[in-house]
Design an enzyme around this catalytic site. Structure first.
Site, PDB file in Angstrom:
ATOM      1  N   GLY A   7       0.783  -1.247   0.142  1.00 36.11           N
ATOM      2  CA  GLY A   7       0.084  -0.040   0.162  1.00 36.11           C
ATOM      3  C   GLY A   7       0.734   1.187  -0.044  1.00 36.11           C
ATOM      4  N   HIS A  49      11.487  11.734  -1.840  1.00 39.64           N
ATOM      5  CA  HIS A  49      12.174  10.421  -2.348  1.00 39.64           C
ATOM      6  C   HIS A  49      13.545  10.909  -2.831  1.00 39.64           C
ATOM      7  CE1 HIS A  49       9.182   7.309  -2.635  1.00 39.64           C
ATOM      8  NE2 HIS A  49       8.044   8.245  -2.756  1.00 39.64           N
TER       9      HIS A  49
END
Length: 180
Positions: A7, A49
Site C-alpha cells: 500500500g 524521495h
C-alpha cells in the site's frame, strides 16, 4: 529481480533503498514519477524521495519509456553492473494511460520489463503499489487503472526471483506461482 508491492506509504521505497545500499557498488534509480505544472503535492513527494537517496546514486527520470531507459543505463560495457531500482510501476502505468496507451501494449511492456529484469546480471529492485485490495471503483477510469496495474504487477512479479508484500515497513514473502 526482487518485486516489492504494498500500500501507499508502506515502506516499499525505503526497503528498496536499503537493499540497494547493502549490495554495494553503483546504483541507478529509474524514477517514473513526474509532477505536472502546478502539482505541488507530487513535486513535494518527488523531492522527499530524492532526499532519501544517497548522494552518489545516479537517478534517471523516465515516466513512460522504462525498458528503453533501463537498457540504455545498464547497456553493454557497464562494469560493474549497477544495482537497478525501478520506482515505481504504479506511476508508470498511470503515465502510460495518460499518454493514451491501451492495455495490450502496456502488458507487452510489462513482459519486456520482466524479461529484462530476469536476464540482467546484477540486482534489480522493482517497486509498485498494490491497489486491488479495496473497493471496486465506481467509475470506468479508476477501474481500468486498478485492473491494468494488477495485471502489470502480476506479469512483472512472475519474472521475479523474489516477490514481497510490504506492510507497515515489513515484508511478507509471496509464494511463487505454481508451475513456474
Amino acid at each position: 529481480m526482487t518485486f516489492l508491492t504494498g500500500g501507499a506509504r508502506s515502506g516499499k521505497s525505503s526497503i528498496a533503498v536499503r537493499r540497494a545500499q547493502a549490495v554495494g557498488g553503483p546504483v541507478v534509480l529509474v524514477a517514473t514519477g513526474q509532477a505536472d505544472d502546478g502539482d505541488v503535492e507530487m513535486a513535494d513527494r518527488i523531492a522527499r524521495h530524492r532526499a532519501e537517496r544517497p548522494a552518489g546514486w545516479r537517478t534517471v527520470e523516465e515516466p513512460t519509456e522504462l525498458v528503453t531507459a533501463l537498457r540504455e543505463v545498464a547497456g553493454p560495457g557497464t562494469d560493474p553492473c549497477p544495482t537497478m531500482v525501478v520506482d515505481c510501476l504504479s506511476l508508470w502505468v498511470a503515465n502510460l494511460m495518460a499518454r493514451g496507451d491501451d492495455e495490450a501494449p502496456t502488458l507487452e511492456q510489462a513482459h519486456a520489463l520482466g524479461r529484462w529484469g530476469a536476464a540482467y546480471p546484477g540486482t534489480v529492485l522493482v517497486v509498485t503499489n498494490e491497489v486491488g485490495s479495496g473497493i471496486v471503483p465506481m467509475h470506468p477510469l479508476p477501474r481500468d487503472y486498478r485492473d491494468r496495474l494488477g495485471r502489470v504487477n502480476a506479469t512483472v512479479a512472475g519474472y521475479a526471483d523474489l516477490a514481497q508484500l510490504v506492510v507497515a515497513g515489513r515484508t511478507l514473502t509471496l509464494d511463487p506461482v505454481e508451475g513456474t
